[in-house]
Write a protein that holds these residues in place. Structure first.
Motif, mmCIF file in Angstrom:
data_model
loop_
_atom_site.group_PDB
_atom_site.id
_atom_site.type_symbol
_atom_site.label_atom_id
_atom_site.label_comp_id
_atom_site.label_asym_id
_atom_site.label_seq_id
_atom_site.Cartn_x
_atom_site.Cartn_y
_atom_site.Cartn_z
ATOM 1 N N TYR A 72 0.831 -1.205 0.000
ATOM 2 C CA TYR A 72 0.000 0.000 0.000
ATOM 3 C C TYR A 72 0.869 1.259 0.000
ATOM 4 O O TYR A 72 0.533 2.270 -0.613
ATOM 5 N N ILE A 73 2.000 1.185 0.721
ATOM 6 C CA ILE A 73 2.936 2.315 0.730
ATOM 7 C C ILE A 73 3.488 2.554 -0.672
ATOM 8 O O ILE A 73 3.556 3.691 -1.154
ATOM 9 N N GLY A 74 3.891 1.472 -1.331
ATOM 10 C CA GLY A 74 4.398 1.587 -2.702
ATOM 11 C C GLY A 74 3.368 2.172 -3.649
ATOM 12 O O GLY A 74 3.704 2.883 -4.604
ATOM 13 N N ALA A 75 2.077 1.878 -3.383
ATOM 14 C CA ALA A 75 0.990 2.372 -4.234
ATOM 15 C C ALA A 75 0.405 3.695 -3.739
ATOM 16 O O ALA A 75 -0.555 4.213 -4.331
ATOM 17 N N ASN A 76 0.965 4.255 -2.635
ATOM 18 C CA ASN A 76 0.483 5.520 -2.043
ATOM 19 C C ASN A 76 -1.008 5.465 -1.668
ATOM 20 O O ASN A 76 -1.757 6.429 -1.884
ATOM 21 N N ASN A 77 -1.442 4.363 -1.100
ATOM 22 C CA ASN A 77 -2.849 4.176 -0.705
ATOM 23 C C ASN A 77 -2.972 4.376 0.805
ATOM 24 O O ASN A 77 -2.831 3.431 1.584
ATOM 25 N N GLU A 78 -3.250 5.610 1.248
ATOM 26 C CA GLU A 78 -3.301 5.915 2.680
ATOM 27 C C GLU A 78 -4.498 5.278 3.379
ATOM 28 O O GLU A 78 -4.406 4.852 4.534
ATOM 29 N N ASP A 79 -5.617 5.202 2.701
ATOM 30 C CA ASP A 79 -6.805 4.594 3.301
ATOM 31 C C ASP A 79 -6.555 3.115 3.607
ATOM 32 O O ASP A 79 -6.928 2.618 4.676
ATOM 33 N N GLY A 80 -5.922 2.438 2.667
ATOM 34 C CA GLY A 80 -5.594 1.029 2.878
ATOM 35 C C GLY A 80 -4.629 0.834 4.029
ATOM 36 O O GLY A 80 -4.740 -0.118 4.808
ATOM 37 N N ILE A 81 -3.678 1.758 4.190
ATOM 38 C CA ILE A 81 -2.706 1.694 5.287
ATOM 39 C C ILE A 81 -3.410 1.814 6.636
ATOM 40 O O ILE A 81 -3.178 1.026 7.557
ATOM 41 N N LYS A 82 -4.295 2.822 6.769
ATOM 42 C CA LYS A 82 -5.011 3.056 8.023
ATOM 43 C C LYS A 82 -5.841 1.841 8.422
ATOM 44 O O LYS A 82 -5.824 1.397 9.575
ATOM 45 N N LYS A 83 -6.591 1.313 7.465
ATOM 46 C CA LYS A 83 -7.453 0.168 7.742
ATOM 47 C C LYS A 83 -6.645 -1.065 8.138
ATOM 48 O O LYS A 83 -7.024 -1.811 9.048
ATOM 49 N N THR A 84 -5.520 -1.269 7.471
ATOM 50 C CA THR A 84 -4.686 -2.449 7.761
ATOM 51 C C THR A 84 -4.100 -2.380 9.165
ATOM 52 O O THR A 84 -4.047 -3.387 9.888
ATOM 53 N N ILE A 85 -3.663 -1.191 9.591
ATOM 54 C CA ILE A 85 -3.108 -1.033 10.935
ATOM 55 C C ILE A 85 -4.157 -1.372 12.002
ATOM 56 O O ILE A 85 -3.898 -2.163 12.917
ATOM 57 N N SER A 86 -5.344 -0.781 11.890
ATOM 58 C CA SER A 86 -6.378 -0.997 12.908
ATOM 59 C C SER A 86 -6.849 -2.448 12.939
ATOM 60 O O SER A 86 -6.986 -3.046 14.012
ATOM 61 N N LYS A 430 14.518 -17.167 -9.299
ATOM 62 C CA LYS A 430 15.081 -16.932 -10.620
ATOM 63 C C LYS A 430 14.070 -17.197 -11.739
ATOM 64 O O LYS A 430 14.203 -16.650 -12.833
ATOM 65 N N SER A 431 13.055 -18.017 -11.468
ATOM 66 C CA SER A 431 12.025 -18.289 -12.476
ATOM 67 C C SER A 431 11.119 -17.082 -12.715
ATOM 68 O O SER A 431 10.425 -17.007 -13.725
ATOM 69 N N LYS A 432 11.088 -16.149 -11.753
ATOM 70 C CA LYS A 432 10.280 -14.917 -11.809
ATOM 71 C C LYS A 432 8.767 -15.167 -11.844
ATOM 72 O O LYS A 432 7.998 -14.283 -12.229
ATOM 73 N N LYS A 433 8.343 -16.333 -11.401
ATOM 74 C CA LYS A 433 6.902 -16.588 -11.338
ATOM 75 C C LYS A 433 6.222 -15.704 -10.292
ATOM 76 O O LYS A 433 5.024 -15.457 -10.364
ATOM 77 N N TRP A 434 7.010 -15.229 -9.317
ATOM 78 C CA TRP A 434 6.468 -14.360 -8.257
ATOM 79 C C TRP A 434 6.042 -13.002 -8.792
ATOM 80 O O TRP A 434 5.282 -12.293 -8.124
ATOM 81 N N THR A 435 6.502 -12.620 -9.991
ATOM 82 C CA THR A 435 6.167 -11.293 -10.529
ATOM 83 C C THR A 435 4.659 -11.162 -10.848
ATOM 84 O O THR A 435 4.176 -10.036 -11.036
ATOM 85 N N LYS A 436 3.937 -12.276 -10.892
ATOM 86 C CA LYS A 436 2.516 -12.243 -11.205
ATOM 87 C C LYS A 436 1.643 -12.459 -9.975
ATOM 88 O O LYS A 436 0.449 -12.716 -10.084
ATOM 89 N N LYS A 437 2.246 -12.342 -8.770
ATOM 90 C CA LYS A 437 1.522 -12.695 -7.536
ATOM 91 C C LYS A 437 1.198 -11.516 -6.629
ATOM 92 O O LYS A 437 0.802 -11.709 -5.489
ATOM 93 N N SER A 438 1.362 -10.275 -7.082
ATOM 94 C CA SER A 438 1.139 -9.113 -6.230
ATOM 95 C C SER A 438 -0.272 -9.073 -5.675
ATOM 96 O O SER A 438 -1.230 -9.506 -6.324
ATOM 97 N N PHE A 439 -0.428 -8.542 -4.445
ATOM 98 C CA PHE A 439 -1.731 -8.507 -3.777
ATOM 99 C C PHE A 439 -2.586 -7.309 -4.182
ATOM 100 O O PHE A 439 -3.785 -7.299 -3.963
ATOM 101 N N ILE A 440 -1.936 -6.260 -4.735
ATOM 102 C CA ILE A 440 -2.707 -5.038 -5.067
ATOM 103 C C ILE A 440 -2.517 -4.656 -6.522
ATOM 104 O O ILE A 440 -1.642 -5.166 -7.207
#
Length: 440
Positions: A72-86, A430-440
């Motif tokens: 969320y920080i990388g995406a500059n989503n402040e609302d998501g940050i607040k909700k996740t903390i609480s 090294k296979s880079k399969k993780w590049t397609k697994k982002s949560f946001i």
């Protein structure tokens, strides 16, 4: 609610110092108990892995929230940050209360199931009920620490843990040696000291999180079930790999507990020394995970790819160097803990194998942290279950019990698992399969 994007060095060093502090204090606890009796060390060490499982379960929420916040920080989503903390703080409060009740009321059944000798159960049962039953304080501190680190605020939690651990040392001295006229309570006193210091630490951690993350109690009014689902979907597989490892270690610990009090005490000291060696890898893995999460959130995946590989190389070299130093200084290190010749003899035989296990383990620590931070959370836990229960547990039984190699067999069985998983995790990254697994 602005996050601080820092260099890997700036992130890692405070985490490393925090871990070193915790390890040093853990060693001081053991040294203090060792002066009291090796049986006291055996009692606490014999149940340590079961208590570690609490931390792992509470990390379901902490790890899930830290990864989600970083993205969320990388995406500059402040609302998501607040909700996740609480949501994360509320969830760990509830989870800590539930786990604590289970440990408090089921203590006897648990300690019998791990084959802890009856005389050690008698020594440590009150300690187990106190530390295990009041784990809710630890849950709060873990969550706040994860939140602060996601923001890049690693130094503040270092200072919080300095205070917690200094209080713990003071309490240990009072209740083990009778400082300031306090009653000598032995193992029970160590438990009481642990609980009091964790309570104070939890209160301070909440205050620090509110200040540095601009968090307010009013955010607790709205509980987002969507965020809770996200946290669990990330946290359960993420911490699941460590939970699987911890459960495997409980099974292996039950094997060690059948070997006698000497081996139990020796294994306790060796485990603390191994943790000391692992600290840099863990710190580097955590720092790398923060950067990888933020880079993935910002869609800079090539930078994330390179960062993980560079960190893995550095961690491998550091683990090898530290392991060699520890092997060369084994007598000086072990005599800090105990003077018992039987315990020393049992421990000395294992030191030569530390280089093998710690270099393999470091690959898992760094790369699995990065895979989890990128969103690739299911692969590490799946492979972990297969390797831990298909390699580590059977080999530890075969070598340690069947072939009567004792603690050497236990270390070799674990080393085989660490190296197998380390190589597999490197291939996955090294296979880079993780590049397609982002949560946001």
């Amino acid at each position: 609610m602005k996050a601080r994007k820092q260099s890997l060095f700036a992130l890692t060093i405070p985490i490393f110092l925090e871990l070193m502090l915790i390890t040093v204090v853990g060693n001081v606890d053991t040294i203090m108990l060792g002066r009291f009796s090796d049986q006291a060390v055996g009692a606490v060490g014999g149940m340590s892995q079961i208590l570690t499982i609490q931390t792992v379960i509470l990390n379901f929420i902490s790890l899930g929230s830290s990864i989600l916040i970083a993205q969320y920080i990388g995406a500059n989503n402040e609302d998501g940050i607040k909700k996740t903390i609480s949501v994360s703080i509320i969830m760990n409060l509830l989870l800590g209360a539930i786990i604590g009740l289970i440990y408090f009321f089921c203590w006897k059944w648990i300690l019998i199931k791990i084959n802890l000798p009856p005389h050690l159960i008698d020594i440590g049962k009150i300690y187990f009920k106190m530390v295990g039953g009041l784990c809710i304080f630890q849950g709060v501190t873990l969550t706040c620490s994860a939140i602060m680190k996601s923001f890049g605020n690693t130094k503040q939690m270092l200072f919080v843990n300095v205070g917690i651990n200094l209080l713990n040392i003071l309490g240990n001295g009072m209740f083990i040696f009778g400082w300031f006229g306090a009653p000598i309570l032995g193992v029970n006193g160590v438990g009481l000291s642990t609980v009091i210091s964790r309570l104070i630490g939890a209160i301070v951690a909440i205050i620090v999180t509110m200040k540095y993350c601009n968090f307010k109690f009013s955010y607790f009014k709205k509980f987002s079930f969507k965020i809770a689902k996200h946290i669990l979907s990330i946290g359960i597989p993420t911490a699941g790999e460590y939970l699987s490892w911890s459960m495997a270690q409980v099974i292996i610990l039950a094997m060690v507990n059948t070997m006698g009090t000497i081996e139990i005490a020796a294994r306790t000291y060796l485990a603390l020394i191994s943790l000391f060696i692992m600290n840099f890898s863990i710190a580097l893995g955590n720092g790398t995970a923060i950067q990888v999460g933020q880079l993935v959130g910002a869609k800079e995946k090539e930078k994330a790819y390179t960062q993980c590989l560079n960190s893995a190389k550095l961690s491998f070299i550091a683990a090898a160097i530290v392991s060699i130093i520890v092997i060369l200084l084994k007598k000086e290190i072990m005599t800090m803990f105990t003077k018992d010749p039987a315990v020393l003899h049992a421990a000395y035989k294992v030191f030569a194998w530390m280089l093998l296990i710690e270099t393999g383990r470091t690959l898992n620590i760094v790369i699995i942290n990065s895979l989890n931070a990128s969103g690739d959370v299911k692969f590490p836990v799946t492979m972990g279950i297969i390797s831990m229960y298909g390699v580590a547990v059977p080999l530890c039984w075969l070598l340690g019990i069947k072939f009567q190699m004792g603690l050497i067999g236990i270390w070799l069985g674990n080393a085989a698992d660490e190296w197998l998983r380390g190589i597999i995790m490197l291939y996955r990254w090294k296979s880079k399969k993780w590049t397609k697994k982002s949560f946001i």
